[in-house]
Design a protein around this motif. Structure first.
Motif, PDB file in Angstrom:
ATOM      1  N   ILE A  84       0.845  -1.193   0.000  1.00  0.00           N
ATOM      2  CA  ILE A  84       0.000   0.000   0.000  1.00  0.00           C
ATOM      3  C   ILE A  84       0.879   1.241   0.000  1.00  0.00           C
ATOM      4  N   PHE A  85       1.887   1.260   0.878  1.00  0.00           N
ATOM      5  CA  PHE A  85       2.796   2.398   0.935  1.00  0.00           C
ATOM      6  C   PHE A  85       3.451   2.638  -0.429  1.00  0.00           C
ATOM      7  N   LEU A  86       3.935   1.582  -1.066  1.00  0.00           N
ATOM      8  CA  LEU A  86       4.622   1.735  -2.353  1.00  0.00           C
ATOM      9  C   LEU A  86       3.683   2.258  -3.435  1.00  0.00           C
ATOM     10  N   HIS A  87       2.435   1.797  -3.424  1.00  0.00           N
ATOM     11  CA  HIS A  87       1.461   2.313  -4.402  1.00  0.00           C
ATOM     12  C   HIS A  87       1.219   3.809  -4.181  1.00  0.00           C
ATOM     13  N   ILE A  88       1.007   4.195  -2.929  1.00  0.00           N
ATOM     14  CA  ILE A  88       0.791   5.614  -2.619  1.00  0.00           C
ATOM     15  C   ILE A  88       2.028   6.423  -2.992  1.00  0.00           C
ATOM     16  N   ASP A  89       3.191   5.923  -2.627  1.00  0.00           N
ATOM     17  CA  ASP A  89       4.449   6.601  -2.913  1.00  0.00           C
ATOM     18  C   ASP A  89       4.636   6.805  -4.423  1.00  0.00           C
ATOM     19  N   ASN A  90       4.317   5.796  -5.210  1.00  0.00           N
ATOM     20  CA  ASN A  90       4.438   5.913  -6.670  1.00  0.00           C
ATOM     21  C   ASN A  90       3.497   6.972  -7.232  1.00  0.00           C
ATOM     22  N   HIS A  91       2.269   7.019  -6.715  1.00  0.00           N
ATOM     23  CA  HIS A  91       1.327   8.057  -7.159  1.00  0.00           C
ATOM     24  C   HIS A  91       1.856   9.446  -6.802  1.00  0.00           C
ATOM     25  N   GLU A  92       2.354   9.591  -5.567  1.00  0.00           N
ATOM     26  CA  GLU A  92       2.883  10.889  -5.139  1.00  0.00           C
ATOM     27  C   GLU A  92       4.104  11.288  -5.960  1.00  0.00           C
ATOM     28  N   LYS A  93       5.019  10.365  -6.187  1.00  0.00           N
ATOM     29  CA  LYS A  93       6.232  10.674  -6.961  1.00  0.00           C
ATOM     30  C   LYS A  93       5.872  11.165  -8.353  1.00  0.00           C
ATOM     31  N   ALA A  94       4.972  10.451  -9.019  1.00  0.00           N
ATOM     32  CA  ALA A  94       4.578  10.831 -10.379  1.00  0.00           C
ATOM     33  C   ALA A  94       3.895  12.199 -10.371  1.00  0.00           C
ATOM     34  N   PHE A  95       3.018  12.423  -9.412  1.00  0.00           N
ATOM     35  CA  PHE A  95       2.320  13.702  -9.330  1.00  0.00           C
ATOM     36  C   PHE A  95       3.295  14.846  -9.052  1.00  0.00           C
ATOM     37  N   LEU A  96       4.149  14.691  -8.051  1.00  0.00           N
ATOM     38  CA  LEU A  96       5.042  15.774  -7.628  1.00  0.00           C
ATOM     39  C   LEU A  96       6.115  16.088  -8.655  1.00  0.00           C
ATOM     40  N   ALA A  97       6.495  15.098  -9.452  1.00  0.00           N
ATOM     41  CA  ALA A  97       7.510  15.318 -10.488  1.00  0.00           C
ATOM     42  C   ALA A  97       7.067  16.399 -11.475  1.00  0.00           C
ATOM     43  N   GLN A  98       5.760  16.541 -11.681  1.00  0.00           N
ATOM     44  CA  GLN A  98       5.237  17.578 -12.575  1.00  0.00           C
ATOM     45  C   GLN A  98       5.613  18.981 -12.112  1.00  0.00           C
ATOM     46  N   PHE A  99       5.891  19.102 -10.807  1.00  0.00           N
ATOM     47  CA  PHE A  99       6.216  20.394 -10.215  1.00  0.00           C
ATOM     48  C   PHE A  99       7.701  20.503  -9.864  1.00  0.00           C
ATOM     49  N   GLY A 100       8.485  19.523 -10.287  1.00  0.00           N
ATOM     50  CA  GLY A 100       9.906  19.519  -9.974  1.00  0.00           C
ATOM     51  C   GLY A 100      10.196  19.193  -8.520  1.00  0.00           C
ATOM     52  N   LEU A 101       9.279  18.497  -7.874  1.00  0.00           N
ATOM     53  CA  LEU A 101       9.434  18.137  -6.466  1.00  0.00           C
ATOM     54  C   LEU A 101       9.564  16.628  -6.298  1.00  0.00           C
ATOM     55  N   ASN A 102      10.214  16.241  -5.207  1.00  0.00           N
ATOM     56  CA  ASN A 102      10.151  14.852  -4.779  1.00  0.00           C
ATOM     57  C   ASN A 102       9.334  14.805  -3.492  1.00  0.00           C
ATOM     58  N   VAL A 103       9.085  13.621  -2.977  1.00  0.00           N
ATOM     59  CA  VAL A 103       8.214  13.478  -1.813  1.00  0.00           C
ATOM     60  C   VAL A 103       8.773  14.207  -0.578  1.00  0.00           C
ATOM     61  N   PRO A 104      10.049  14.011  -0.206  1.00  0.00           N
ATOM     62  CA  PRO A 104      10.542  14.727   0.989  1.00  0.00           C
ATOM     63  C   PRO A 104      10.454  16.251   0.859  1.00  0.00           C
ATOM     64  N   ARG A 105      10.776  16.781  -0.301  1.00  0.00           N
ATOM     65  CA  ARG A 105      10.729  18.240  -0.482  1.00  0.00           C
ATOM     66  C   ARG A 105       9.290  18.763  -0.381  1.00  0.00           C
ATOM     67  N   PHE A 106       8.334  18.001  -0.909  1.00  0.00           N
ATOM     68  CA  PHE A 106       6.935  18.403  -0.781  1.00  0.00           C
ATOM     69  C   PHE A 106       6.518  18.442   0.683  1.00  0.00           C
ATOM     70  N   TYR A 107       6.891  17.403   1.429  1.00  0.00           N
ATOM     71  CA  TYR A 107       6.493  17.365   2.835  1.00  0.00           C
ATOM     72  C   TYR A 107       7.188  18.453   3.648  1.00  0.00           C
TER      73      TYR A 107
END
Length: 150
Positions: free
Chosen positions: A16-39
């Protein structure tokens, strides 16, 4: 048998975590962000003046990792750091105008992503899963988990 159930639940939670993480990574990449930087953006936006220790706790990572991420974001003009007037050994973090603007561009669509993902589940299931996941999270918080791993 109980050991197998524990293992299957553990594997399911990781999946579940990996699925959520993959969705977040793909979404945030559009803005030049990764997950830690977004948080970091989100926590600093919601807690202006936050210090590294509290931010590290919210990010569930070490202070040195937090410092590295924040330093890069400072260099890009997204975060500013000021000496804490009440504790000169500590720093207060705030978003710059550019950081605030980026967060405000990303966050509404991020909330839509979360809503879209979670709307695949009905209300009764969401309530049931929230109760179970809260119980698991509370059990695995550092204070309780230290006695498990030690």
């Amino acid at each position: 048998m109980m050991q197998q159930v524990k293992f299957e639940l553990y594997e399911s939670l990781k999946s579940i975590f990996l699925h959520i993480d993959n969705h977040e990574k793909a979404f945030l990449a559009q803005f030049g962000l990764n997950v830690p930087r977004f948080y970091v953006l989100m926590h600093v936006e919601k807690n202006p003046g936050i210090n590294y220790i509290v931010l590290s706790d919210l990010l569930l990572c070490t202070k040195s990792n937090t410092t590295r991420i924040v330093r890069g974001m400072q260099e890009e003009g997204l975060i500013s750091r000021q000496v804490d007037p009440t504790d000169r050994r500590s720093y207060q973090l705030t978003l710059t105008k550019a950081g605030h603007d980026l967060f405000n561009r990303v966050y509404p669509d991020y909330k839509k992503l979360v809503d879209r993902l979670m709307s695949m589940l009905d209300k009764a299931k969401l309530d049931e899963y929230l109760k179970a996941s809260s119980e698991i999270e509370n059990t695995l918080t550092p204070n309780r988990a230290q006695s498990i791993s030690g």
